[in-house]
Design a protein around this motif. Structure first.
Motif, PDB file in Angstrom:
ATOM      1  N   SER A  19       0.828  -1.215   0.000  1.00 13.30           N
ATOM      2  CA  SER A  19       0.000   0.000   0.000  1.00 13.30           C
ATOM      3  C   SER A  19       0.862   1.264   0.000  1.00 13.30           C
ATOM      4  O   SER A  19       0.482   2.265  -0.603  1.00 13.30           O
ATOM      5  CB  SER A  19      -0.949   0.015   1.190  1.00 13.30           C
ATOM      6  N   GLU A  20       2.009   1.227   0.658  1.00  9.53           N
ATOM      7  CA  GLU A  20       2.895   2.398   0.682  1.00  9.53           C
ATOM      8  C   GLU A  20       3.514   2.663  -0.692  1.00  9.53           C
ATOM      9  O   GLU A  20       3.820   3.807  -1.020  1.00  9.53           O
ATOM     10  CB  GLU A  20       3.986   2.214   1.736  1.00  9.53           C
ATOM     11  N   ALA A  21       3.687   1.605  -1.493  1.00 11.44           N
ATOM     12  CA  ALA A  21       4.262   1.763  -2.823  1.00 11.44           C
ATOM     13  C   ALA A  21       3.185   1.982  -3.895  1.00 11.44           C
ATOM     14  O   ALA A  21       3.506   2.187  -5.061  1.00 11.44           O
ATOM     15  CB  ALA A  21       5.082   0.519  -3.181  1.00 11.44           C
ATOM     16  N   ALA A  22       1.920   1.951  -3.499  1.00  9.74           N
ATOM     17  CA  ALA A  22       0.820   2.001  -4.467  1.00  9.74           C
ATOM     18  C   ALA A  22       0.545   3.405  -4.968  1.00  9.74           C
ATOM     19  O   ALA A  22       0.629   4.377  -4.235  1.00  9.74           O
ATOM     20  CB  ALA A  22      -0.447   1.430  -3.839  1.00  9.74           C
ATOM     21  N   GLU A  23       0.186   3.458  -6.241  1.00 10.31           N
ATOM     22  CA  GLU A  23      -0.256   4.704  -6.857  1.00 10.31           C
ATOM     23  C   GLU A  23      -1.769   4.853  -6.723  1.00 10.31           C
ATOM     24  O   GLU A  23      -2.289   5.952  -6.724  1.00 10.31           O
ATOM     25  CB  GLU A  23       0.140   4.708  -8.334  1.00 10.31           C
ATOM     26  N   GLU A  24      -2.460   3.710  -6.612  1.00 13.25           N
ATOM     27  CA  GLU A  24      -3.920   3.718  -6.536  1.00 13.25           C
ATOM     28  C   GLU A  24      -4.398   2.509  -5.744  1.00 13.25           C
ATOM     29  O   GLU A  24      -3.798   1.443  -5.785  1.00 13.25           O
ATOM     30  CB  GLU A  24      -4.514   3.665  -7.948  1.00 13.25           C
ATOM     31  N   VAL A  25      -5.504   2.695  -5.004  1.00  9.22           N
ATOM     32  CA  VAL A  25      -6.135   1.620  -4.246  1.00  9.22           C
ATOM     33  C   VAL A  25      -7.518   1.383  -4.832  1.00  9.22           C
ATOM     34  O   VAL A  25      -8.284   2.326  -5.023  1.00  9.22           O
ATOM     35  CB  VAL A  25      -6.276   1.991  -2.755  1.00  9.22           C
ATOM     36  N   VAL A  26      -7.832   0.113  -5.107  1.00 12.55           N
ATOM     37  CA  VAL A  26      -9.125  -0.251  -5.677  1.00 12.55           C
ATOM     38  C   VAL A  26      -9.727  -1.354  -4.804  1.00 12.55           C
ATOM     39  O   VAL A  26      -9.029  -2.287  -4.414  1.00 12.55           O
ATOM     40  CB  VAL A  26      -8.965  -0.783  -7.124  1.00 12.55           C
ATOM     41  N   THR A  27     -11.011  -1.231  -4.488  1.00  6.62           N
ATOM     42  CA  THR A  27     -11.688  -2.285  -3.734  1.00  6.62           C
ATOM     43  C   THR A  27     -13.131  -2.407  -4.201  1.00  6.62           C
ATOM     44  O   THR A  27     -13.718  -1.438  -4.663  1.00  6.62           O
ATOM     45  CB  THR A  27     -11.647  -2.010  -2.214  1.00  6.62           C
ATOM     46  N   ASN A  28     -13.668  -3.621  -4.081  1.00  5.19           N
ATOM     47  CA  ASN A  28     -15.087  -3.788  -4.375  1.00  5.19           C
ATOM     48  C   ASN A  28     -15.910  -3.688  -3.091  1.00  5.19           C
ATOM     49  O   ASN A  28     -17.116  -3.844  -3.110  1.00  5.19           O
ATOM     50  CB  ASN A  28     -15.344  -5.116  -5.098  1.00  5.19           C
ATOM     51  N   ILE A  32      -9.272  -6.274  -2.440  1.00  8.21           N
ATOM     52  CA  ILE A  32      -8.599  -4.983  -2.437  1.00  8.21           C
ATOM     53  C   ILE A  32      -7.362  -5.139  -3.314  1.00  8.21           C
ATOM     54  O   ILE A  32      -6.704  -6.180  -3.290  1.00  8.21           O
ATOM     55  CB  ILE A  32      -8.238  -4.497  -1.014  1.00  8.21           C
ATOM     56  N   ALA A  33      -7.100  -4.118  -4.136  1.00  8.10           N
ATOM     57  CA  ALA A  33      -5.976  -4.181  -5.062  1.00  8.10           C
ATOM     58  C   ALA A  33      -5.222  -2.857  -5.037  1.00  8.10           C
ATOM     59  O   ALA A  33      -5.798  -1.802  -4.781  1.00  8.10           O
ATOM     60  CB  ALA A  33      -6.462  -4.491  -6.469  1.00  8.10           C
ATOM     61  N   PHE A  34      -3.932  -2.956  -5.326  1.00 10.01           N
ATOM     62  CA  PHE A  34      -3.045  -1.798  -5.333  1.00 10.01           C
ATOM     63  C   PHE A  34      -2.302  -1.757  -6.656  1.00 10.01           C
ATOM     64  O   PHE A  34      -1.685  -2.748  -7.046  1.00 10.01           O
ATOM     65  CB  PHE A  34      -2.030  -1.884  -4.187  1.00 10.01           C
ATOM     66  N   GLU A  35      -2.358  -0.612  -7.332  1.00 12.87           N
ATOM     67  CA  GLU A  35      -1.607  -0.429  -8.579  1.00 12.87           C
ATOM     68  C   GLU A  35      -0.200   0.007  -8.187  1.00 12.87           C
ATOM     69  O   GLU A  35      -0.001   1.075  -7.627  1.00 12.87           O
ATOM     70  CB  GLU A  35      -2.280   0.627  -9.452  1.00 12.87           C
ATOM     71  N   THR A  36       0.793  -0.854  -8.483  1.00  4.92           N
ATOM     72  CA  THR A  36       2.187  -0.578  -8.146  1.00  4.92           C
ATOM     73  C   THR A  36       3.050  -0.731  -9.399  1.00  4.92           C
ATOM     74  O   THR A  36       2.549  -1.091 -10.469  1.00  4.92           O
ATOM     75  CB  THR A  36       2.708  -1.542  -7.062  1.00  4.92           C
ATOM     76  N   GLU A  84      -1.499  -5.539  -7.710  1.00  2.00           N
ATOM     77  CA  GLU A  84      -1.324  -6.524  -6.642  1.00  2.00           C
ATOM     78  C   GLU A  84      -2.642  -6.629  -5.892  1.00  2.00           C
ATOM     79  O   GLU A  84      -3.093  -5.669  -5.280  1.00  2.00           O
ATOM     80  CB  GLU A  84      -0.182  -6.124  -5.711  1.00  2.00           C
ATOM     81  N   GLU A  85      -3.249  -7.812  -5.961  1.00  3.11           N
ATOM     82  CA  GLU A  85      -4.610  -8.003  -5.464  1.00  3.11           C
ATOM     83  C   GLU A  85      -4.652  -9.013  -4.323  1.00  3.11           C
ATOM     84  O   GLU A  85      -4.006 -10.059  -4.389  1.00  3.11           O
ATOM     85  CB  GLU A  85      -5.473  -8.506  -6.617  1.00  3.11           C
ATOM     86  N   TYR A  86      -5.422  -8.677  -3.284  1.00  2.00           N
ATOM     87  CA  TYR A  86      -5.681  -9.580  -2.160  1.00  2.00           C
ATOM     88  C   TYR A  86      -7.173  -9.898  -2.200  1.00  2.00           C
ATOM     89  O   TYR A  86      -7.997  -8.998  -2.269  1.00  2.00           O
ATOM     90  CB  TYR A  86      -5.329  -8.912  -0.831  1.00  2.00           C
ATOM     91  N   ARG A  87      -7.501 -11.187  -2.149  1.00  4.34           N
ATOM     92  CA  ARG A  87      -8.893 -11.608  -2.284  1.00  4.34           C
ATOM     93  C   ARG A  87      -9.217 -12.673  -1.239  1.00  4.34           C
ATOM     94  O   ARG A  87      -8.397 -13.535  -0.951  1.00  4.34           O
ATOM     95  CB  ARG A  87      -9.103 -12.167  -3.684  1.00  4.34           C
ATOM     96  N   TYR A  88     -10.409 -12.593  -0.689  1.00  2.80           N
ATOM     97  CA  TYR A  88     -10.900 -13.575   0.289  1.00  2.80           C
ATOM     98  C   TYR A  88     -11.680 -14.650  -0.449  1.00  2.80           C
ATOM     99  O   TYR A  88     -12.658 -14.365  -1.136  1.00  2.80           O
ATOM    100  CB  TYR A  88     -11.798 -12.866   1.306  1.00  2.80           C
ATOM    101  N   ARG A  89     -11.238 -15.896  -0.330  1.00  8.42           N
ATOM    102  CA  ARG A  89     -11.907 -17.038  -0.970  1.00  8.42           C
ATOM    103  C   ARG A  89     -11.789 -18.279  -0.087  1.00  8.42           C
ATOM    104  O   ARG A  89     -10.687 -18.631   0.321  1.00  8.42           O
ATOM    105  CB  ARG A  89     -11.258 -17.383  -2.315  1.00  8.42           C
ATOM    106  N   ASP A  90     -12.893 -18.905   0.193  1.00 11.34           N
ATOM    107  CA  ASP A  90     -12.900 -20.190   0.902  1.00 11.34           C
ATOM    108  C   ASP A  90     -12.051 -20.171   2.169  1.00 11.34           C
ATOM    109  O   ASP A  90     -11.189 -21.029   2.363  1.00 11.34           O
ATOM    110  CB  ASP A  90     -12.437 -21.319  -0.021  1.00 11.34           C
TER     111      ASP A  90
END
Length: 114
Positions: free
Chosen positions: A36-45, A50-54, A59-65
């Protein structure tokens, strides 16, 4: 003599197990903060992603199962944390907060400024 020492030995090993249970969660938190500190943009649904444009890409983190999975540009994935019972994303104007809780003792909230 052995009976006297044995309870102390079990106590040490039970403490080590607790440290290991939280280590994966701590690594996930450190990774999210670093990205997140290196990100230019934060995107979440606002639900499970939640994803970070670096410089490396998206770079995307997703909750599954009951797992938190990380991928970069949708290619491949690595499981960052198992046994997740809560992954709650709150998207506000100035910040995004992520609450992460596992079946163990890991329970953290990360606040990321946009």
């Amino acid at each position: 003599m052995i009976a006297f020492i044995l309870p102390g030995v079990f106590g040490v090993f039970s403490q080590l197990k607790m440290v290991d249970a939280n280590l994966d969660g701590d690594i996930l938190v450190m990774d999210i903060i670093e990205v997140s500190e290196a990100a230019e943009e934060v995107v979440t649904n606002g639900r499970d992603m939640i994803a970070f444009e670096t410089e490396r890409g998206l770079e995307e983190y997703r909750y599954r199962d009951s797992r938190i999975i990380k991928s970069i540009d949708g290619k491949g994935f690595i499981t960052m944390l198992f046994d997740v019972v809560e992954w709650k994303i709150s998207n506000e104007e100035e910040a995004v907060s992520i609450r992460i809780k596992t079946n163990g003792e890991f329970d953290e909230t990360i606040i990321i400024r946009k």
